[in-house]
Design an enzyme around this catalytic site. Structure first.
Site: not given
Lengths: 448, 448
Positions: A275, A326
């Site tokens: 991220h 993810d």
């Protein structure tokens, strides 16, 4: 495995431009010869029409999140934050056992294969039984994932996650909550002992991860980082996905999450920050200067209202970019790749930050490197024979000029345009169908 | 057309929840009867497995932009702004003639049909020959589009665009540039005379548009708005897509584009503002108070680095939302719909602004209303028999619980999951293939 020859109508070898009429020889799972300018397929060669690219690497996966697809939307005010979403995700985590995890992951990895993904990095932290006690085989859950990857035919890096604490308050680390006890080893040494029993194989490797600075204290980060250093394997960590993590970390440690990880010895060129949505200028310089990778997961970052990371600044600082699915709300690395550029356009109101080549590199070679498979992600002699082939017969790509084919693939292709997928020289997807797994049937069965 | 009966495994009628086992009768292109709770398909009925929803409405299309897909990316600094992109788009506009426009639009509308789009609103402004002179048939280009829509089987609203000036400088309106002369009628009265000759039919209607406050002066806006009022047809306009438009308009008129259009009599409940990315609080109240529609085109707004409009505030003010594929970089109304919510999450860092029902309504009923087809966009008795059927056998939706099916469709489906599409009672797409057009072959031919 004997030598097989493939004739590629159009191909992108991992850098430069799209080439046409290339002959590829594959021996024992490795590309052994590349011949350019072979105008017609020689007798005995297998023809791959359309566009062939190196296999796609999914550098950040939580397989079990697949069960959440469509289940966290539309409940209005009850799921307005990342943390509300996490409560729903914890419910699913609480329902898992090794058999269910195997079935769910097998179907999900097969879905990934059909989407052109040849390498999966699974960020795995649901280690123990529901009450936090060890299974009789302490790696029962990790081995369920390894088996799922082998069944689905994907190359695999199990990023076994060290997860010790329940959260980071102003007075220090909290005890794991009842649901988090499944995730937690007793300490970092217990993590190293458990992980030592995991066995790699030809297409499976084991890497390390720290869940986040919320769940692992600095001294334990150092233990995990040393373990990864000694073995020269990848180390991944969730990093600054939410501003609250930054605030908690600053309050407790007087430093940003990036600085805490750096000071603990975690940040080097085998490190991948997942991220990195909310990074300071110094954080960016720290990651870039170390030659670390940042794994962006744009469809998840949209879904979880994380915000838009500074992808251009990451690259300018010297970091590599990779991508991950993810939370599995979407499994489509073309969408993830173009979202790096498109979401940056929304953020800074300019176009042209990342070239199509750079975006596709994030989804191929950079992901292979991040997951410890440096010999993958391109179609050169000596490289892993992992590749993905796109049809040019769908309305998304039909009629695209060869000179614009790479941009067309990055900016318009979807997972459904994938027709053939090879891992280690074996076709695991043929004509859009998985050769071993009935994906829809297994998803239905696992998602009941 | 005789009566035909369809048994729908799962269906969403345009509001409320997903229902299962519904029988739909269709007569003369209209839904004549709906029976719920029919557990098994009666003899003679046609079975539509999967999820059936009202047909999707593409409320903002420029068919010819399809030729730009993949051609404006990756040239680095040369295409960093919307205005650079516009130069490339003008090159394509300059190459068109009625025959090429017909072929390109026919293939593009057929691509849209395969993506589940049953109604297209074409914002059409390339009216004249290359030097700006009228074709011998002054509506040769518009009629090429009407023919393309009929060929592709889609319902259609030709939004014929009034385009008079080259731009808005501080001293007033500029002359059209050489390329813009193709777009321009001599004045608004000439526009009304030309448009009067366009003939609607059962599945084709004609609406009005002003290109933007950059291209149409206030008094001409009034002429076009009156024309639309007298006929009770839709009026569309590009609005505040770029901040530069706001700045130019404020400098020239001392008012925002929304206020200029409102003061010119354009803004009412038949008005659709396209984009509305950069609106003031007063602009939002003006549009919402009038019951106008805002057509968002999120994949284009990403591509062109426009920014993220305030979709939640639009709805709160009373405006309806519709969606459009606009520049055709992507033709997928599921992606457009979820992007309303997902991009708002990126902007405000919270989840849960728009329910799946609201998002799918934007892509169905609100689009039908915006394009002047108030009887479409739902599966009720008396409604237009336009519907879209999604397979639940793709990995994207397989195993989705019925209770989460709508959220799954909005947040995970793609155009490639569409298997059957009906317009006015006729199946124009069956098993994922257009029944009349070889889409890939025609795209290849038109894009050469």
């Amino acid at each position: 495995m004997t030598s097989t020859t493939y004739w590629l109508e159009h191909s992108w070898p991992g850098q430069g431009e799209v080439d046409s009429s290339v002959l590829l020889e594959v021996d024992n799972g490795v590309i052994s010869k590349v011949t350019r300018g072979v105008q017609a397929p020689p007798p005995g060669s297998k023809v791959l029409n359309g566009l062939t690219i190196p296999g796609l690497a999914n550098a950040h996966s939580h397989a079990f999140h697949r069960a959440l697809r469509g289940r966290t939307e539309g409940r209005g005010a009850s799921t307005t934050t990342f943390w509300d979403w996490r409560d729903q995700m914890y419910e699913v985590a609480g329902s898992l056992n090794p058999d269910l995890l195997h079935r769910l992951a097998r179907a999900t990895f097969a879905e990934m294969a059909q989407a052109g993904i040849t390498l999966v990095g699974e960020f795995h932290y649901v280690h123990h039984d529901v009450d936090g006690s060890e299974y009789s085989n302490p790696n029962a859950m990790g081995e369920a994932l390894l088996a799922a990857a082998r069944d689905a035919g994907v190359r695999f890096t199990l990023l076994d996650v060290c997860y010790l604490h329940g959260g980071l308050g102003p007075d220090g680390y909290d005890e794991p909550s009842p649901i988090q006890r499944r995730f937690a080893d007793s300490d970092a040494d217990a993590w190293t002992r458990r992980v030592a029993a995991l066995k790699p194989s030809e297409t499976v490797r084991v890497g390390a991860a720290v869940h986040s600075v919320r769940a692992v204290d600095p001294s334990s980060v150092t233990t995990v980082a040393r373990w990864a250093d000694q073995r020269a394997v990848p180390l991944h960590a969730h990093l600054s996905e939410q501003e609250a993590e930054n605030e908690q970390c600053l309050a407790a440690h007087g430093a940003t999450p990036t600085q805490v990880l750096f000071d603990s010895g975690a940040v080097n060129d085998r490190f991948t920050a997942v991220h990195g949505t909310h990074l300071s200028v110094i954080d960016l310089a720290t990651l870039g200067g170390a030659g670390a990778t940042v794994c962006l997961c744009p469809t998840t970052e949209r879904d979880l209202a994380d915000g838009i990371g500074q992808a251009g600044a990451m690259v300018a600082a010297g970091a590599a970019l990779a991508v991950g699915t993810d939370s599995q709300s979407v499994i489509d690395l073309f969408e993830e790749s173009r979202a790096i550029e498109l979401d940056e356009r929304l953020r800074v109101r300019q176009r042209g930050h990342h070239s199509p080549t750079a975006l596709l590199t994030a989804a191929t070679a950079a992901g292979y490197e991040s997951l410890g498979w440096g010999k993958g992600g391109n179609l050169d002699v000596g490289s892993l024979a992992d590749l993905t082939n796109l049809s040019l017969d769908s309305p998304r790509l039909a009629g695209q000029r060869v000179s614009d084919l790479l941009a067309g693939a990055v900016f318009a292709a979807t997972a459904s345009d994938v027709q053939h997928v090879m891992v280690a020289g074996e076709m695991i997807v043929s004509d859009g169908h998985h050769t071993r797994v009935d994906v829809a049937a297994e998803l239905r069965e696992a998602l009941q």
